[in-house]
Scaffold this motif. Structure first.
Motif, PDB file in Angstrom:
ATOM      1  N   VAL A 211     -22.294  26.899 -27.119  1.00  0.00           N
ATOM      2  CA  VAL A 211     -23.648  26.767 -26.576  1.00  0.00           C
ATOM      3  C   VAL A 211     -23.694  26.912 -25.060  1.00  0.00           C
ATOM      4  CG1 VAL A 211     -24.433  25.325 -28.471  1.00  0.00           C
ATOM      5  CG2 VAL A 211     -23.404  24.243 -26.472  1.00  0.00           C
ATOM      6  N   GLY A 212     -22.535  27.043 -24.410  1.00  0.00           N
ATOM      7  CA  GLY A 212     -22.560  27.247 -22.963  1.00  0.00           C
ATOM      8  C   GLY A 212     -21.494  26.439 -22.248  1.00  0.00           C
ATOM      9  N   LYS A 213     -21.721  26.232 -20.958  1.00  0.00           N
ATOM     10  CA  LYS A 213     -20.767  25.529 -20.107  1.00  0.00           C
ATOM     11  C   LYS A 213     -21.435  24.329 -19.458  1.00  0.00           C
ATOM     12  CE  LYS A 213     -18.147  29.710 -18.899  1.00  0.00           C
ATOM     13  NZ  LYS A 213     -16.880  29.303 -19.526  1.00  0.00           N
ATOM     14  N   THR A 214     -20.618  23.370 -19.074  1.00  0.00           N
ATOM     15  CA  THR A 214     -21.081  22.218 -18.319  1.00  0.00           C
ATOM     16  C   THR A 214     -20.015  21.861 -17.298  1.00  0.00           C
ATOM     17  OG1 THR A 214     -22.029  19.994 -18.476  1.00  0.00           O
ATOM     18  CG2 THR A 214     -20.110  20.454 -19.833  1.00  0.00           C
ATOM     19  N   GLN A 215     -20.332  20.937 -16.428  1.00  0.00           N
ATOM     20  CA  GLN A 215     -19.420  20.533 -15.375  1.00  0.00           C
ATOM     21  C   GLN A 215     -19.074  19.058 -15.549  1.00  0.00           C
ATOM     22  OE1 GLN A 215     -18.281  22.788 -13.271  1.00  0.00           O
ATOM     23  NE2 GLN A 215     -17.041  21.516 -11.934  1.00  0.00           N
ATOM     24  N   ILE A 216     -17.788  18.776 -15.572  1.00  0.00           N
ATOM     25  CA  ILE A 216     -17.336  17.390 -15.599  1.00  0.00           C
ATOM     26  C   ILE A 216     -17.056  16.965 -14.166  1.00  0.00           C
ATOM     27  CG2 ILE A 216     -15.484  15.838 -16.332  1.00  0.00           C
ATOM     28  CD1 ILE A 216     -15.242  17.397 -18.874  1.00  0.00           C
ATOM     29  N   ASN A 217     -17.839  16.023 -13.687  1.00  0.00           N
ATOM     30  CA  ASN A 217     -17.720  15.563 -12.303  1.00  0.00           C
ATOM     31  C   ASN A 217     -17.199  14.133 -12.299  1.00  0.00           C
ATOM     32  OD1 ASN A 217     -17.910  15.084  -9.583  1.00  0.00           O
ATOM     33  ND2 ASN A 217     -20.139  14.972  -9.540  1.00  0.00           N
ATOM     34  N   THR A 218     -15.935  13.960 -11.902  1.00  0.00           N
ATOM     35  CA  THR A 218     -15.312  12.636 -11.917  1.00  0.00           C
ATOM     36  C   THR A 218     -15.362  11.958 -10.555  1.00  0.00           C
ATOM     37  OG1 THR A 218     -13.137  13.623 -11.477  1.00  0.00           O
ATOM     38  CG2 THR A 218     -13.765  13.310 -13.776  1.00  0.00           C
ATOM     39  N   SER A 219     -16.062  12.559  -9.593  1.00  0.00           N
ATOM     40  CA  SER A 219     -16.141  11.963  -8.260  1.00  0.00           C
ATOM     41  C   SER A 219     -17.325  11.013  -8.119  1.00  0.00           C
ATOM     42  CB  SER A 219     -16.241  13.064  -7.200  1.00  0.00           C
ATOM     43  OG  SER A 219     -17.404  13.845  -7.398  1.00  0.00           O
ATOM     44  N   GLN A 220     -18.087  10.820  -9.200  1.00  0.00           N
ATOM     45  CA  GLN A 220     -19.239   9.932  -9.133  1.00  0.00           C
ATOM     46  C   GLN A 220     -18.787   8.480  -9.074  1.00  0.00           C
ATOM     47  OE1 GLN A 220     -21.101  11.244 -12.792  1.00  0.00           O
ATOM     48  NE2 GLN A 220     -20.299   9.492 -13.898  1.00  0.00           N
ATOM     49  N   THR A 221     -19.684   7.613  -8.663  1.00  0.00           N
ATOM     50  CA  THR A 221     -19.337   6.204  -8.450  1.00  0.00           C
ATOM     51  C   THR A 221     -19.684   5.312  -9.629  1.00  0.00           C
ATOM     52  OG1 THR A 221     -21.467   5.875  -7.343  1.00  0.00           O
ATOM     53  CG2 THR A 221     -19.578   6.420  -5.955  1.00  0.00           C
ATOM     54  N   THR A 222     -20.442   5.811 -10.598  1.00  0.00           N
ATOM     55  CA  THR A 222     -20.802   4.989 -11.758  1.00  0.00           C
ATOM     56  C   THR A 222     -19.627   4.900 -12.719  1.00  0.00           C
ATOM     57  OG1 THR A 222     -21.709   6.902 -12.921  1.00  0.00           O
ATOM     58  CG2 THR A 222     -23.220   5.622 -11.560  1.00  0.00           C
TER      59      THR A 222
END
Length: 537
Positions: free
Chosen positions: A409-420
């Motif tokens: 279905v497509g691509k996404t971005q895993i962002n592990t630099s968030q603070t939550t």
């Protein structure tokens, strides 16, 4: 084995007159960072007693000399080392190479055969000269009768013809051998060129050896021209089944040497970054005559997204599936500075700058699924997967391919630099949930009140669940805000939304049964001076 750290010894202080000893280094392992790699190699060389010069080939063309480390036995002292990509000498060719040795042996044999032919040609030529001389002498002072003279003439004719034919055959043989010699010399040039291409980088070592014998050297250094990036494959068959995450890496190397059957380690660290801790100096305020612009108003934090979610926990995999998993061949080590992935399976990665996909880990992560939609921006519903306490999975920021219900279905971005502490992954759009947002004409309009203008905006949001199962959907919309006292904004209708007056965001938590449709209406009014014009209304 002792290890010597060599910090760019470029010139040797000791001269060696004997022919260098060549060796080809074999790469054993590579630790790949985001912008470089640490390469480990070894080479075995037969060393005589005393001083020697060693030329080690098959070293990276982009070697960082300051990082060079050489391990040698206790009886060997490394006096100096020089790195070069342009080693030129009369003995630059490694004669121990089987292909070169075979050509060399053939050349020597043909040269000897040509010499033999030359000797035979000279001998036969002298014989003809002798026959011609004897024939002249016999014809003048022979005193022979006619019968003997005729016999001698016949012998002379036959013998001279035989020797002449022999010389012609030798000439033809010599031409063929000369042609073969030219071909072999050309082949030798090609082989030596190929030999030179196999190793753009070379290390020239001056060593002193106490005991003659076979000696093992270990090389370790940083090299540029290699990199890796994490990427993922997210799979979910439905919102009630477990989510699977395949942890992968794209490895690219252009170090000048091919990696064959190499043990790979991937690290999130950066050995080339500045490791000097910052210092704090006194901070003296300075003034200037120009007027300061007012500071921008910080954006208010949006409400934390909340929804009725379906908890999904993966069932245990079978022993057979676990035995074949790539996870069994990859160990993850985390320390205070970086994360490393040690891969037990050896890999072949050519020095061609092309990406190689390397499988690292297959994870089954507990996730909470929810649908989310903002029809003011996108008139489609997005499936989100929330992962709580995601740091324990050692995820790194990277791109992910999404496969939902067996379809890409497509691509996404895993962002592990968030603070939550919760990682929200967008699993893509679900077209089986229909959403429409349209302006209600008869409930919207503009009025003029003396010096002011009044505008009313009314919208209907229609949501339909076309799926066979119930879904929980978090729906959001908004109304405008103002920091100008002359601009009055009133929220007229919110249809039981959760209203955040600081952000102007409206939220609805909807539970839609299969084939169920729900309609929501919002309406707000603006009153402001006639001379004001909005650019984002």
């Amino acid at each position: 084995m002792k290890k010597t750290i060599l910090l760019v010894f470029l010139v040797s202080a000791i001269g060696f007159a004997q022919k260098p000893i060549f060796g080809t280094a074999k790469i054993n392992a590579a630790t790949v960072y985001s912008n470089s790699t640490e390469i480990s190699q070894n080479v075995a060389i037969m060393l005589p007693k005393g001083n020697s010069e060693i030329v080690i080939k098959n070293v990276s063309s982009y070697l960082n000399e300051s990082s060079m480390q050489i391990g040698a036995p206790a009886n060997v002292t490394v006096l100096s080392v020089q790195f070069t990509t342009d080693y030129i000498a009369e003995y630059d060719i490694d004669e121990s190479n089987p292909a070169i040795k075979k050509v060399r042996d053939s050349i020597v044999w043909i040269q000897k055969e040509i010499q033999k032919i030359g000797i035979q040609k000279v001998s036969n030529t002298k014989t003809i000269e002798l026959l011609d001389k004897n024939q002249q002498v016999s014809g003048v002072n022979s005193g022979l009768n006619m019968v003997d003279l005729m016999k001698m003439v016949d012998y002379y004719g036959l013998k001279r013809t035989e020797i002449s034919n022999t010389i012609i055959a030798l000439d033809e043989k010599e031409k063929k051998l000369s042609k073969q010699l030219t071909s072999l010399n050309d082949k030798l040039q090609i082989n030596t060129k190929n030999e030179d291409k196999t190793s753009n980088g070379k290390l020239i070592l001056q060593v002193m050896n106490e005991v003659a014998g076979n000696t093992d050297f270990e090389l370790s250094y940083l090299s540029y021209g290699a990199t890796w990036q994490p990427f993922y494959e997210l799979r979910a068959t439905s919102i009630t089944d477990p989510m699977q995450l395949m942890y992968k890496a794209k490895v690219t190397q252009n170090t000048g040497i091919d990696w064959k059957k190499v043990k790979l380690t991937l690290s999130s660290g950066n050995p080339n970054q500045n490791n000097q801790a910052p210092s704090v100096n006194p901070w003296f305020l300075q003034t200037q005559n120009t007027l300061f612009s007012p500071a921008p108003i910080p954006e208010a934090n949006e409400d934390k997204l909340e929804a009725v979610v379906v908890e999904s926990y993966g069932a245990a995999r079978s022993k057979k599936a676990l035995a074949s998993s790539v996870s069994n061949y990859t160990s993850i080590n985390e320390n205070q500075l970086n994360i490393t992935f040690d891969i037990a399976i050896p890999y072949d990665i050519l020095s061609n700058g092309k990406s190689h996909s390397v499988a690292l880990k297959e994870l089954k992560i507990p996730a909470s699924f929810r649908y989310y939609a903002v029809p003011k921006t996108e008139k489609e519903a997005f499936l989100l997967a929330d992962i709580v306490d995601y740091s324990k999975y050692n995820l790194l920021t990277g791109e992910a391919n999404i496969i939902f219900e067996g379809m890409y279905v497509g691509k996404t971005q895993i962002n592990t630099s968030q603070t939550t502490d919760t990682l929200s992954l967008s699993m893509g759009r679900d077209k089986k949930i229909s959403i429409n947002r349209e302006k209600v004409a008869d409930k919207s309009g503009t009025k003029f009140l003396s010096s002011k203008k009044e505008q009313t905006f009314t919208y209907d949001i229609t949501v339909r669940n076309n799926k066979k199962e119930s879904v929980a959907l978090l729906l959001k919309d908004q109304y405008p805000l103002s920091t100008d006292k002359e601009i009055e904004i009133e929220l007229i209708e919110s249809d039981k939304a959760k209203v955040n007056t600081e952000t102007g965001i409206l939220s609805w938590e909807l539970n839609l049964k299969p084939n169920e449709t729900k309609k929501i209406r919002i309406s707000y009014k603006l009153k402001y001076p006639k001379d004001k014009v909005f650019v984002n209304l």
